[in-house]
Design a protein around this motif. Structure first.
Motif, PDB file in Angstrom:
ATOM      1  N   TYR A 123      -1.735   5.174   0.558  1.00 28.91           N
ATOM      2  CA  TYR A 123      -1.225   6.539   0.639  1.00 28.91           C
ATOM      3  C   TYR A 123      -2.106   7.525  -0.103  1.00 28.91           C
ATOM      4  CZ  TYR A 123       0.296   6.394  -4.201  1.00 28.91           C
ATOM      5  OH  TYR A 123       0.315   6.325  -5.568  1.00 28.91           O
ATOM      6  N   SER A 160      -7.324   8.843  -4.378  1.00 27.50           N
ATOM      7  CA  SER A 160      -6.853   8.396  -3.063  1.00 27.50           C
ATOM      8  C   SER A 160      -7.833   7.374  -2.526  1.00 27.50           C
ATOM      9  CB  SER A 160      -6.712   9.582  -2.092  1.00 27.50           C
ATOM     10  OG  SER A 160      -7.930  10.296  -1.974  1.00 27.50           O
ATOM     11  N   SER A 201       0.803  -1.230   0.000  1.00 24.96           N
ATOM     12  CA  SER A 201       0.000   0.000   0.000  1.00 24.96           C
ATOM     13  C   SER A 201       0.836   1.281   0.000  1.00 24.96           C
ATOM     14  CB  SER A 201      -0.975   0.021   1.198  1.00 24.96           C
ATOM     15  OG  SER A 201      -1.882  -1.063   1.110  1.00 24.96           O
ATOM     16  N   LYS A 202       2.117   1.177  -0.315  1.00 25.54           N
ATOM     17  CA  LYS A 202       2.970   2.355  -0.435  1.00 25.54           C
ATOM     18  C   LYS A 202       3.517   2.458  -1.862  1.00 25.54           C
ATOM     19  CE  LYS A 202       4.372   2.494   4.429  1.00 25.54           C
ATOM     20  NZ  LYS A 202       3.646   3.747   4.751  1.00 25.54           N
ATOM     21  N   LYS A 203       3.736   3.678  -2.303  1.00 28.32           N
ATOM     22  CA  LYS A 203       4.198   3.896  -3.671  1.00 28.32           C
ATOM     23  C   LYS A 203       5.688   3.602  -3.779  1.00 28.32           C
ATOM     24  CE  LYS A 203       4.279   7.272  -7.424  1.00 28.32           C
ATOM     25  NZ  LYS A 203       3.745   8.558  -7.932  1.00 28.32           N
ATOM     26  N   TRP A 243       4.236   7.862   2.731  1.00 30.08           N
ATOM     27  CA  TRP A 243       3.671   7.058   1.645  1.00 30.08           C
ATOM     28  C   TRP A 243       4.731   6.506   0.705  1.00 30.08           C
ATOM     29  CZ3 TRP A 243       4.716   9.706  -2.886  1.00 30.08           C
ATOM     30  CH2 TRP A 243       4.904  11.084  -2.771  1.00 30.08           C
TER      31      TRP A 243
END
Length: 247
Positions: free
Chosen positions: A247, A242, A117-119, A152
């Motif tokens: 993030y 979003s 779930s993070k870039k 993020w």
């Protein structure tokens, strides 16, 4: 950190169709791709560092550190029949999963690459045209090991890919060329299966900071998002979304 090596990156790739330049530092690999003279089907620019890296909508892409992937693929072949940023994201997902030996990566519309779930990566597609031809430039940034200055931001450091960077780049190029060779490639279901927010509530924001809430229901063959809102389904061609928990 594994040094960028041309012979490893080009292994088993069709070098008659591909040129590769490696730089210790450039302003931006996309900008360098605008300056070059393309002699083959594809010309690839890779840099250890960028002084003016950027993402979509003019956002800065932090790229001061060696050991990550800052790369542009440019071509004057006609790729207009497919949403190239989404295709490139899918190529990166497949390459990372293959190189790590694990199904790790999810995608976020339209061009973000996610882990947990993070870039960890993104795609920036730019077009340059003159009277004779159109140059498509596909910028790819992937964080392998970074200083996480924002909550993020993520990277691939826990999977030991620092020492497999050349192999990962090779795999991305292989996937990208394979897809571009088949303009009828059925990418839709593969992309949707990799989407982190399919059928979830999202908040959409466009370039004018206008926000809209809805359910992300689908994408069409052009890569547009199909959003279900209070007034029915809407087709969205661009914007930032979003999602709660992401993030």
């Amino acid at each position: 950190m594994k040094t960028l090596k041309k012979n490893e990156i080009l292994k088993d790739l069709p070098t008659k169709r591909l040129n590769l330049d490696i730089f210790s530092e450039v302003d931006s690999t996309n900008d360098e791709a605008k300056r070059i003279d393309i002699q083959k089907d594809f010309h690839v620019i890779i840099a250890e560092k960028q002084t003016s890296g950027r993402g979509r909508q003019g956002k800065k892409w932090s790229s001061p550190d060696s050991g990550n992937i800052y790369m542009s693929i440019c071509t004057e072949n006609d790729l207009s029949s497919m949403p190239i940023s989404m295709i490139a994201g899918l190529a990166c997902k497949n390459a990372i999963d293959k190189t790590s030996g694990q199904a790790l990566i999810m995608l976020k519309w339209p061009n973000d690459i996610l882990l947990n779930s993070k870039k960890i990566g993104g795609i920036l597609v730019e077009m340059e045209s003159d009277q004779k031809k159109i140059r498509t430039i596909v910028g790819i940034g992937i964080n392998i090991n970074i200083k996480k200055e924002e909550s993020w931001w993520g990277d691939l450091s826990e999977f030991g890919l620092e020492v497999k960077r050349n192999k990962l780049i090779n795999s991305i190029l292989s996937e990208f060329i394979k897809i571009s060779n088949d303009l009828n490639f059925n990418w839709l279901n593969e992309w949707k299966n990799s989407c982190i927010h399919m059928n979830k509530e999202i908040m959409l924001e466009n370039t004018n900071s206008f926000q809209k809430k809805g359910i992300f229901k689908d994408i069409d063959e052009k890569g547009n998002a199909i959003i279900e809102t209070d007034i029915g389904e809407e087709i969205i061609s661009s914007g930032e979304i979003s999602i709660k928990g992401v993030y």
